[in-house]
Design a protein around this motif. Sequence first.
Motif, PDB file in Angstrom:
ATOM      1  N   UNK A 426       1.172  -1.217   0.195  1.00  0.00           N
ATOM      2  CA  UNK A 426       0.054   0.012   0.079  1.00  0.00           C
ATOM      3  C   UNK A 426       0.889   0.930   0.399  1.00  0.00           C
ATOM      4  N   UNK A 427       1.783   1.291  -0.706  1.00  0.00           N
ATOM      5  CA  UNK A 427       3.224   2.464  -0.803  1.00  0.00           C
ATOM      6  C   UNK A 427       3.526   2.704  -2.112  1.00  0.00           C
ATOM      7  N   UNK A 428       3.713   3.831  -2.628  1.00  0.00           N
ATOM      8  CA  UNK A 428       4.545   3.515  -3.533  1.00  0.00           C
ATOM      9  C   UNK A 428       6.026   2.804  -3.913  1.00  0.00           C
ATOM     10  N   UNK A 429       6.025   2.156  -4.946  1.00  0.00           N
ATOM     11  CA  UNK A 429       7.438   1.558  -5.416  1.00  0.00           C
ATOM     12  C   UNK A 429       8.401   2.520  -5.761  1.00  0.00           C
ATOM     13  N   UNK A 430       9.770   3.605  -5.583  1.00  0.00           N
ATOM     14  CA  UNK A 430      10.709   3.447  -6.301  1.00  0.00           C
ATOM     15  C   UNK A 430      11.595   2.903  -6.967  1.00  0.00           C
ATOM     16  N   UNK A 431      11.935   3.244  -8.604  1.00  0.00           N
ATOM     17  CA  UNK A 431      13.530   2.175  -9.203  1.00  0.00           C
ATOM     18  C   UNK A 431      13.982   2.094  -9.612  1.00  0.00           C
ATOM     19  N   UNK A 432      15.382   2.211  -9.684  1.00  0.00           N
ATOM     20  CA  UNK A 432      16.290   2.844 -10.265  1.00  0.00           C
ATOM     21  C   UNK A 432      16.556   2.071 -11.741  1.00  0.00           C
ATOM     22  N   UNK A 433      17.320   3.058 -12.721  1.00  0.00           N
ATOM     23  CA  UNK A 433      17.428   2.922 -13.924  1.00  0.00           C
ATOM     24  C   UNK A 433      18.140   1.564 -14.027  1.00  0.00           C
ATOM     25  N   UNK A 434      19.013   1.288 -12.808  1.00  0.00           N
ATOM     26  CA  UNK A 434      20.142  -0.214 -12.190  1.00  0.00           C
ATOM     27  C   UNK A 434      19.324  -0.826 -11.839  1.00  0.00           C
ATOM     28  N   UNK A 435      19.365  -1.955 -12.324  1.00  0.00           N
ATOM     29  CA  UNK A 435      18.800  -3.088 -11.114  1.00  0.00           C
ATOM     30  C   UNK A 435      20.240  -3.333 -10.209  1.00  0.00           C
ATOM     31  N   UNK A 436      21.267  -3.404 -10.667  1.00  0.00           N
ATOM     32  CA  UNK A 436      22.163  -3.951  -9.864  1.00  0.00           C
ATOM     33  C   UNK A 436      22.821  -2.569  -8.834  1.00  0.00           C
ATOM     34  N   UNK A 437      21.935  -2.713  -7.626  1.00  0.00           N
ATOM     35  CA  UNK A 437      21.954  -1.544  -6.396  1.00  0.00           C
ATOM     36  C   UNK A 437      23.412  -2.480  -5.371  1.00  0.00           C
ATOM     37  N   UNK A 438      23.706  -3.547  -5.640  1.00  0.00           N
ATOM     38  CA  UNK A 438      24.639  -4.226  -4.613  1.00  0.00           C
ATOM     39  C   UNK A 438      25.674  -3.491  -5.207  1.00  0.00           C
ATOM     40  N   UNK A 439      26.229  -3.849  -6.443  1.00  0.00           N
ATOM     41  CA  UNK A 439      27.300  -3.623  -7.055  1.00  0.00           C
ATOM     42  C   UNK A 439      27.871  -2.217  -6.617  1.00  0.00           C
ATOM     43  N   UNK A 440      26.304  -1.476  -6.885  1.00  0.00           N
ATOM     44  CA  UNK A 440      26.653   0.117  -7.617  1.00  0.00           C
ATOM     45  C   UNK A 440      27.305   0.736  -6.541  1.00  0.00           C
ATOM     46  N   UNK A 441      26.850  -0.042  -5.078  1.00  0.00           N
ATOM     47  CA  UNK A 441      26.889   0.396  -3.418  1.00  0.00           C
ATOM     48  C   UNK A 441      28.659   0.111  -3.433  1.00  0.00           C
ATOM     49  N   UNK A 442      28.943  -1.190  -3.830  1.00  0.00           N
ATOM     50  CA  UNK A 442      30.873  -1.855  -3.085  1.00  0.00           C
ATOM     51  C   UNK A 442      30.825  -0.589  -4.520  1.00  0.00           C
ATOM     52  N   UNK A 443      30.532  -0.282  -5.545  1.00  0.00           N
ATOM     53  CA  UNK A 443      31.625   0.968  -6.087  1.00  0.00           C
ATOM     54  C   UNK A 443      31.575   1.672  -5.512  1.00  0.00           C
ATOM     55  N   UNK A 444      30.628   2.788  -5.301  1.00  0.00           N
ATOM     56  CA  UNK A 444      30.708   3.741  -4.423  1.00  0.00           C
ATOM     57  C   UNK A 444      31.449   4.153  -2.985  1.00  0.00           C
ATOM     58  N   UNK A 445      31.299   2.584  -2.455  1.00  0.00           N
ATOM     59  CA  UNK A 445      32.318   2.564  -0.943  1.00  0.00           C
ATOM     60  C   UNK A 445      34.321   1.999  -1.690  1.00  0.00           C
ATOM     61  N   UNK A 446      34.014   2.148  -3.203  1.00  0.00           N
ATOM     62  CA  UNK A 446      35.434   1.848  -3.617  1.00  0.00           C
ATOM     63  C   UNK A 446      35.949   3.557  -4.098  1.00  0.00           C
ATOM     64  N   UNK A 447      34.707   4.122  -4.645  1.00  0.00           N
ATOM     65  CA  UNK A 447      34.972   6.068  -5.343  1.00  0.00           C
ATOM     66  C   UNK A 447      35.276   6.555  -3.877  1.00  0.00           C
TER      67      UNK A 447
END
Length: 507
Positions: A426-447
Amino acid sequence: MEKYVIGLDIGTTSAKAVLFRKNGLVVGESESHYPVFHPHPSWAEQDPIVIEKAAIKAIRSVIKNANADKSQVTAVGLSTAMHSLICVDNNNQPLSPSIIWADGRSVDQADRLRLQTDIYLKTGTPIHPMSPLCKLVWMKENNYEPYKNASKFVSIKEFLLLSWFGEAVVDYSVASATGLFNIHTFDWDKEVLLVAGIKREQLSKPVAPTTMCQGLSKELASEMGLETNTPFVLGGSDGPLANLGIGAIAPGDVALTVGTSGAIRQMSAKPKTDELQEIFCYAVTEDRWIMGGPTNNGGIVFQWLRDVLGEKEVALVLQQGGNAYDLLTKLASDVTPGSNGLLFLPFLNGERAPYWDANARGSLIGLTLSHKKEHIIRAGLEGVVYSLYSVGEALERLAGQPVNLFASGGFARSPLWLQMVADIFGHPVQVPESHQSSAWGAAWFALLAVGEASSLEGIKESIPMKQTYEPNGESHKVYKELYETYRELYMALKPHFTTLANFQRKH
């Protein structure tokens, strides 16, 4: 020359390397699969050498396929599935397979340890066969030869770091998921180590997620297609990194992820546990923890439905070069919400949160002659979301009501499944362009580690969003009514699940 960063995500069934621009846009992806072995009922193992080769292949392929130069890769951030355990010798060679989260051999040990509530309150890891703690106690009590001869006990990420750099380090979130790490002191817990029968020196040094390892051999760097001094940044486990990669890091930001398994999680500024032991609480950084709960049964339910119900149709679709899951989704989309009163308890692989019951079993309730294949498929997909919703109820008790709901993982490719999430929650669901969120989170820690990003919160400006799914009011009413029955069914069937599970183990 443009610079890129790689997020390497070592999952349950594959290693995925994603090449990102610093703004979060994906330049290329590569995936290399590997099997899970079941040598005995309820056992789940993998070959760490095969996984290592898959990771190397994924890195090499993503660089090659994107026509990138090795000098353009700023760093590699690491993400891995939680709860893996490998016994290694003095030369860091595996003495055992990688025993993964889905392994259920330590049911009896978990049942006993769960009575010691102080373990959970200190570690934040629910007592369940998934956790390395329970696996280690099983090894001790069964005189497991690799356990007796092990120099170290490591996760798959630690195994890769030992192999590639010779460094015995582990990030906080992977350490936290072992059940051996005290989330209040940020160190291995002496009393829990005694329970596991191991010594501190047999474990890696817990370090921050921005810790870097460098110094690939020339041969390995050449095989990966990287420069020898390319920094590998520890990152974290896939759960908290999925939250980071989707931007769910503020209070009230809730992330749902469904891959092979599934989870619902929220970041917190302090650790929270209680004696109900329904959700996990893992350290991520020195001032952030991740709270939530995993379900054993996410995409694996969809895979089971495909194999059991769609065999003929799937074979035909594959012959024609189509997608089997698209076919099943189309069948399910022709059925109205609620599947004509059919409920599917999706516990095909036992269950973790909120029940932590390895004996739980899948069930179809409400079958009639009017139900067809498409009803069962839709009920299965709905059951996975009901399961996540039940975990969300437990999370809300400790973390508060959700403000923003984000979705990631393989299921974020399915509009039908995402609409189900919006309608059931019963709540809006926001979806990112890429479904590889774990990979992007890892990449952000690298940055962050190499100084190309200035803060954890800054990632919110670098997540291209795709769309938002709004809940349908009428569908929400239907699901709310059926969920009340779904919630009661587990408790009603629990004694029978135990009987059936014991029968299955004997036969």
